[in-house]
Design a protein around this motif. Sequence first.
Motif, PDB file in Angstrom:
ATOM      1  N   CYS A 158       0.856  -1.170   0.000  1.00 19.94           N
ATOM      2  CA  CYS A 158       0.000   0.000   0.000  1.00 19.94           C
ATOM      3  C   CYS A 158       0.894   1.221   0.000  1.00 19.94           C
ATOM      4  O   CYS A 158       1.857   1.282   0.754  1.00 19.94           O
ATOM      5  N   ALA A 159       0.552   2.161  -0.846  1.00 17.26           N
ATOM      6  CA  ALA A 159       1.403   3.344  -0.922  1.00 17.26           C
ATOM      7  C   ALA A 159       0.564   4.590  -0.713  1.00 17.26           C
ATOM      8  O   ALA A 159      -0.614   4.628  -1.066  1.00 17.26           O
ATOM      9  N   CYS A 160       1.194   5.569  -0.106  1.00 17.45           N
ATOM     10  CA  CYS A 160       0.525   6.847   0.084  1.00 17.45           C
ATOM     11  C   CYS A 160       1.580   7.931   0.229  1.00 17.45           C
ATOM     12  O   CYS A 160       2.676   7.677   0.738  1.00 17.45           O
ATOM     13  N   SER A 161       1.245   9.117  -0.196  1.00 17.63           N
ATOM     14  CA  SER A 161       2.199  10.214  -0.058  1.00 17.63           C
ATOM     15  C   SER A 161       1.846  11.038   1.170  1.00 17.63           C
ATOM     16  O   SER A 161       0.746  10.947   1.702  1.00 17.63           O
ATOM     17  N   ALA A 162       2.819  11.815   1.624  1.00 12.82           N
ATOM     18  CA  ALA A 162       2.568  12.714   2.746  1.00 12.82           C
ATOM     19  C   ALA A 162       3.424  13.945   2.538  1.00 12.82           C
ATOM     20  O   ALA A 162       4.515  13.875   1.983  1.00 12.82           O
ATOM     21  N   GLY A 163       2.919  15.063   2.961  1.00 13.30           N
ATOM     22  CA  GLY A 163       3.670  16.301   2.832  1.00 13.30           C
ATOM     23  C   GLY A 163       3.757  16.979   4.177  1.00 13.30           C
ATOM     24  O   GLY A 163       3.272  16.459   5.185  1.00 13.30           O
ATOM     25  N   PHE A 164       4.379  18.135   4.191  1.00 11.35           N
ATOM     26  CA  PHE A 164       4.555  18.829   5.463  1.00 11.35           C
ATOM     27  C   PHE A 164       4.354  20.309   5.210  1.00 11.35           C
ATOM     28  O   PHE A 164       5.166  20.961   4.581  1.00 11.35           O
TER      29      PHE A 164
END
Lengths: 249, 1041
Positions: A158-164
């Motif tokens: 499972c893949a997901c992106s995250a930012g800040f």
Amino acid sequence: MAGLELLSDQGYRVDGRKAGELRKIQARMGVFAQADGSAYIEQGNTKALAVVYGPHEIRGSRSKTLHDRAVVNCQYSMATFSTGERKRRPHGDRKSTEMTLHLKQTFEAAILTQLYPRSQIDIYVQILQADGGNYCTCVNAATLAIIDAGIPMRDYVCACSAGFIEDTPLADLSYVEEAAGGPQLALALLPKSDQIALLEMNSRLHEDHLERVMDAATKACKDVYAVLDQAVKEHLQEVSAMLGDRGMA
Amino acid sequence: MLKTERILHLKVQRGRTLRAVREHYLRDDVSCWSPLCGRSCPKDGKLLSEELTHYVVPDCQVLHDYQEVLEFPELKGVIFMQTACQFLQYRRGRRQYRRLRSMIRDPRHDCILFSNEFQHHAYLPREMGESAEDWQTRCIYNSCVWYYQHCCGTVPVVMVTEDEGVIHKYSNETGGVYVISFKSYLETFWPDLKDAQELHESLRQSRQELGLENQEKTGKEYQEHLPTEVLEAGIKSGRYKQGILNVNKHRSQLEAFVRLQGFGGKDTDLQSDVLIHGNKARNRAVHGDLVAVELLPKTEWKGRTGALCDNEEDEKTGDSQSDVMPTGRVVGVLQRNWRDYVATFPAQEENRSHGTNTQKILVIPWDYRIPKIRISTQQANVLQDFRVVVRIDSWESASLYPNGHFVRTLGRIGDLEAEIAAILVENSVTVNLFSEAQLAEMPTNTPDNPWNVDDTESGRLDLRKTHLVFSIDPQGCEDVDDTLSIRALPTGHLELGVHIADVTHFVQANSYTDMEARARATTYYLADRRYDMLPSILSADLCSLLGGVDRYAVSAIWELDSKTFDIRRVWYGRTIICSSYKLSYEVAQQLLDGDLEPLNSDSELQPLSQDQKRLEQLLWALHKLTEVAQATRSRRDRSGALELEGVEVRVQFGEEHSIDDLIPKQPLQVHETIAECMILANHWVAKKIWESYPQQALLRLHPPPRQEFFKELKDCALARRFTIDTRSNKALADSLDKANDPSDPLINRLLRTMATQAMSNAQYFSTGSYTEDEFYHYGLALDKYTHFTSPIRRYADIVVHRLLLDSVNKASKDNLLGNKDLDELCRHINARNRAAQQCQKQSVELFQCMFFKDKDPERDLRCTCDAIIYAIRTNGVILFLPRYGIKGAAYLKNNEGLVLSCDEDGTCHWTQGQLQRLPDRITVSAQAGNSTSFCLFDHVTVRIRIQASRVHSDIIRLEITSNKPHADPATVSPSPHNQLVKEDLVKEVTQTVMEGQLADEKAEAQKLNEHDQEYRQTQGHSLYMMLEEVKDLALLDVAEA
């Protein structure tokens, strides 16, 4: 556009999600009959199609053969109509090549390749509409397609992106949020064992914050897992119902 | 959650439109932030208050046009709809939007933002063919209805709009939701709020005028600004430069400079500022704006004018220009930095009456650097003699002057209170009385309900029994920030303690008091009053470390080697102390010198004369403290450090703000001791918080000065054959020490002033934004420095206290400010500090002018005094008056072209002649044949007169009456005892003003007196505080000089 407020004081993002919320995911498996496995997934407005062939014997040059495991062959492409302006990419650009490589690494880590020595597994993914998180959507689509093809894997990938942004980790970035140019992290996870299949980060992020962003990405991946698992179960129910019908007849 | 899509058409470059599809999620759990809602909305965060009779919702246009009116804190229960906020952001840009955001965050304003576009039932999609305005109005109205129903109809909701059609269409649709115009809303609901109504009216008028004008005007006065994309691209490619526009105060019509910012340009050889010559090239930019400039070809470059002039309309020809410098023109404004301006209506005869009831009037700002502002008002005649506040709204290319509107009045011209208020507004300082909500947070300390320390509080070290704690401050000081202790440990080591008032115990982060203190950032000291950062119950009582009472403190305690005074160990933490003695500097010095006289005179010390043991204990502590301070000082010196703060101590005597009169001529040794202890504490705390929070500690840096700024200093010094080495801070200090003329100590003081002026300002910063080698404090020669020792009067110290205590207690980082927030806060504090210095300087100047105003310059002896020349211009000299600490210019050539010639006996008169300027002298050759030279550092006699000005502040004019030093037996300059102390000056002026007012209106004067008493609680400063102030004052921006 530079002044766009990506996270309001009330805690909403531009599209109305909160920091940790995913976009709406819809998935279908077995969309093509010709291929061994196939899947279609929508994550918000990002839409991807994945097709899997194999395992079959090595095609093309024999020299690529591995004697202890299967070769994973990936190809990533973007449809000409996937972005706001039509753009032809005949033989793939550098970005696609890089993405292909990432996909290959991800799935070599997840598929039990040693079960199929001297054979080859082909994964083709195409982005039909791009709206941020292309890599992650591709991974999720490919996972479903592989499951559809019946190829054994260690676990779902499972893949997901995250930012800040503004001291807050945001899960599952959309195109607008990606375009703002902040740090961005893509994580492919084997959710049950918490093993990382691939981790990639763009632009600078202070190491103090890395842990929080990783936590957000991990949680998002697990949420994705729940949705994918649901999709697989529904698909199985459909298929077995169909089989059952046939058995009755 | 429901997913819908929103289709946008975006414009891309090259003029095509691009269809973009964005997701838009609708949800049910959008919080309404109302305390009355019966559903499960989360109640954390800022809520509307409970006792409201109605909620008011401005629509897009009202928010856009009347944001300033909505900023009145008296208006309560304002709900800003997200739709309106986005409209504001889109139409008025980031700055206005940020202002709105900070208002919504501010707990003092009773307003919230409701994210109506994300609420499932409040949101309405835009229909085909519907105009954006209609849709926004419909959205806002629908949200109002939803809100009303959400609160179960308990509170009526009023939607205010400016559009009659909207009122007509919606007013009767739903009961409980009213749609009325903003004007009638203000009149019916807030009839007492006259200010808001006036402001609304003035804004409305200026909008109408603007609308009319746009239709009429076609001719262009200025070139159009380039669009932002072009500017940004141009700046990136190096074609344009960006920087802040600084208008020359003395030639505001002609000269402005742009200090370049950023290193975006490819040719970094462009070091100096860019000159913007004339109003056309300035192209509507106002002082302080962030602009983009284009350089002109080298053939059109001009030099800056070296001649003195005083902002008169007649523009002198540029015959006296120095070498050319880069010249450019403004092509666009990246960021307006408009603030409130103090202005005055032109005198009656100049006023061109239009005969209509609404008049357009050009008001003249108090600040020379601001162009005249056109406002339309009906009150021009009433406000003739008042100082008023105006704001600029816009500046169209077709208009010669900017358009603005009238905001409020400050008071009559010449009235002390009005002039002080003008100074405050000009520096954007707002000082209201502390509100009830803030005072309600304060602990009480009354005779029948005394405040006591809580002994049981955990984590607080009790030093009351074990340590001899004492404070040394100026006579009569009430807000004691710092106390000291020293004792011998059984191990043979020494233990030095610095105990600082524990303000953070009383001021919780993000409380009302904290918000207020943060907004003020510092205590403002004006010449005759002060505006405290904290309520007086804290600043003068509970936080003040007075003698003989138990107080909370934050301590830094070092264990020192008793021989070498090396630091072995350090401890930081919260403590309870009880200061045994509150000494004054003079008493402490006397005790140190072995003079036991104060024991008899000082009531606090009297018991000691019987108790030999306790006396010896105190004496030992004082002596030991001095030794330690000397040792740490010399260690700083030895390790390559220089005594720059020593330099600055001496520089301040030569400082122009007449503050030198305040300062004792001979600093006592004990002053230095206290200062050294404070520097030690600040330094160690800086190290500690930086180690704990490398990314988010608040430190203070002093950047090394730019070498080219030292040119004037070097040139001046050469006139007396001194060489100044400016390569490092140590070299500078050494060469300044050597540059001493035994016959005239003033010269050294002046040189030091110039050296200080060449340096940049010290500033606060967040460590995350700078690299470690930039932390260096040039003045103190310390690698890390911060402010820790005066939390009562500086907000930076409060932040440092919180950082330190969290790092000692290993508290979680979550409640600390992140680097970005801290960076913003530092910028705010730096700006406030500058404003505080400016206020102080301008108020002193105001008093100087008032002092000389009613003196006859011909007869009054006090108006004639000695002066020293410290700079040469082409048509005059710049003088320093040591007696009053005034700096000013004196002309050698007047407007009729006559020059000042001197006779044998030194008396001067105007005659025909020529001027010749050389690097270190200016020679006057009269037609009659005799010629006189004025050299640098010559003493002359001057007469002081005041040039009164109606619209600006009064100016002190100097007139050379003799080229010999002034020889008045009463005040032999520059002898050290010409004692017209600044305080006397202030008092004298205040008294005359008071008397005048007393005669007029007794009641008001009474009130004023009370104010005066209240604000003058402590005239004294601790020396350290004073040094810091003077140091900051001394580090003036060179661009202004």
